[in-house]
Design a protein around this motif. Structure first.
Motif, PDB file in Angstrom:
ATOM      1  N   GLN A   1       0.824  -1.214   0.000  1.00  0.00           N
ATOM      2  CA  GLN A   1       0.000   0.000   0.000  1.00  0.00           C
ATOM      3  C   GLN A   1       0.858   1.263   0.000  1.00  0.00           C
ATOM      4  O   GLN A   1       0.488   2.264  -0.612  1.00  0.00           O
ATOM      5  CB  GLN A   1      -0.971  -0.035   1.177  1.00  0.00           C
ATOM      6  CG  GLN A   1      -2.064  -1.084   0.981  1.00  0.00           C
ATOM      7  CD  GLN A   1      -2.888  -1.340   2.233  1.00  0.00           C
ATOM      8  OE1 GLN A   1      -2.368  -1.298   3.350  1.00  0.00           O
ATOM      9  NE2 GLN A   1      -4.168  -1.617   2.065  1.00  0.00           N
ATOM     10  N   LEU A   2       2.004   1.222   0.665  1.00  0.00           N
ATOM     11  CA  LEU A   2       2.914   2.376   0.634  1.00  0.00           C
ATOM     12  C   LEU A   2       3.460   2.607  -0.774  1.00  0.00           C
ATOM     13  O   LEU A   2       3.802   3.741  -1.131  1.00  0.00           O
ATOM     14  CB  LEU A   2       4.066   2.157   1.612  1.00  0.00           C
ATOM     15  CG  LEU A   2       3.715   2.295   3.098  1.00  0.00           C
ATOM     16  CD1 LEU A   2       4.912   1.906   3.966  1.00  0.00           C
ATOM     17  CD2 LEU A   2       3.273   3.724   3.410  1.00  0.00           C
ATOM     18  N   ALA A   3       3.505   1.541  -1.570  1.00  0.00           N
ATOM     19  CA  ALA A   3       3.966   1.653  -2.953  1.00  0.00           C
ATOM     20  C   ALA A   3       2.825   1.966  -3.918  1.00  0.00           C
ATOM     21  O   ALA A   3       3.038   2.024  -5.133  1.00  0.00           O
ATOM     22  CB  ALA A   3       4.665   0.367  -3.376  1.00  0.00           C
ATOM     23  N   GLY A   4       1.611   2.153  -3.379  1.00  0.00           N
ATOM     24  CA  GLY A   4       0.469   2.491  -4.232  1.00  0.00           C
ATOM     25  C   GLY A   4      -0.321   1.306  -4.727  1.00  0.00           C
ATOM     26  O   GLY A   4      -1.232   1.460  -5.546  1.00  0.00           O
ATOM     27  N   VAL A   5      -0.009   0.105  -4.241  1.00  0.00           N
ATOM     28  CA  VAL A   5      -0.744  -1.091  -4.639  1.00  0.00           C
ATOM     29  C   VAL A   5      -1.963  -1.236  -3.730  1.00  0.00           C
ATOM     30  O   VAL A   5      -1.860  -1.102  -2.508  1.00  0.00           O
ATOM     31  CB  VAL A   5       0.139  -2.350  -4.524  1.00  0.00           C
ATOM     32  CG1 VAL A   5      -0.652  -3.603  -4.911  1.00  0.00           C
ATOM     33  CG2 VAL A   5       1.379  -2.205  -5.408  1.00  0.00           C
TER      34      VAL A   5
END
Length: 256
Positions: free
Chosen positions: A150-154
């Motif tokens: 989620q931190l990577a935008g996934v």
């Protein structure tokens, strides 16, 4: 479907020969009638084998080849998306299924982010859909994997929500971005009050929790309209399109 057990040699050879291939099923924004996303589905290209995707994934997992299969499939998807890039809209959601056991494996996050890095920068939204066949254990490894993704935008979605092991408790235990309404509820949404009530409940829950929601298995206009009336406007199913190979997807995106 074949009943012959698949061994590790069969599966490894299928990978090495490029016989395990991605297919794609569109997800449609019914408010605008535009392409919202693509779900990646695995197929064995040899028609003679006639193995269901669920059985095939299970066979790879039982033989300890699931990480290799995932890497192989993601490389092909990245190549397909780069090849079709000019035909695909910005912001396209690209989703693929992963089992709870995959999430807990050490290399899962690395493989997923490597795949993301192989796509055109910031053009696509990557979504992992956690399947319902196995329990999702509330462990530091799983929680950490979700956080890194989620931190990577996934985005993380719960697939077939309300069936199998995919239950309400997950919404308390894990940080997720959305849910998918299972096709068995969609199938009877117009004929069974119980199915209608369940879908309405999930839609209301998603709205209250600020979660994304997608309905799969939509086959009729009536189903689609009722889902839209409940606020579920992102839909997937044979009403819009069946799953397609890369070449079929090209024709779908650029009809003559």
């Amino acid at each position: 479907m074949t009943t012959t057990p698949l061994n590790s040699i069969d599966l490894y050879c299928a990978l090495m020969m490029g016989e395990i291939v991605p297919w794609y099923q569109p997800m449609i924004d019914t408010q605008t009638q535009t392409l919202y996303g693509l779900e990646v589905l695995m197929r064995w290209s040899l028609d003679a084998e006639n193995v269901s995707p669920v059985a095939l994934i299970g066979a790879f997992e039982e033989n300890g080849l699931l990480p290799e299969m995932t890497q192989h499939l993601l490389r092909q998807v990245a190549a397909d998306m780069n090849d079709l890039d000019t035909l695909l809209p910005a912001g396209l959601h690209l989703s693929f299924n992963v089992s709870p056991s995959q999430v807990a494996k050490p290399g899962f996050v690395f493989d997923t982010l490597s795949f993301l890095a192989a796509l055109p920068l910031e053009k696509y939204r990557l979504v992992v859909e956690i399947t319902e066949e196995q329990p999702l254990r509330n462990t530091p490894e799983v929680v950490g994997a979700f956080l890194k993704l989620q931190l990577a935008g996934v985005e993380v979605y719960l697939d077939d929500f309300g069936t199998g092991c995919s239950n309400l408790e997950y919404l308390e235990q894990f940080s997720v971005d959305g849910v998918k309404v299972d096709q068995r509820f969609v199938k009877h949404i117009c004929t069974k009050k119980s199915s209608t009530s369940i879908v309405a409940m999930v839609a209301g829950l998603a709205k209250a929790q600020h979660l994304g929601i997608i309905a799969e298995g939509v086959e009729t206009v009536r189903q689609s309209q009722l889902l839209s009336d409940l606020g579920i406007v992102i839909q997937q199913g044979h009403l819009f399109s069946c799953a397609m190979s890369q070449s079929q997807l090209r024709n779908y995106l650029s009809p003559e």
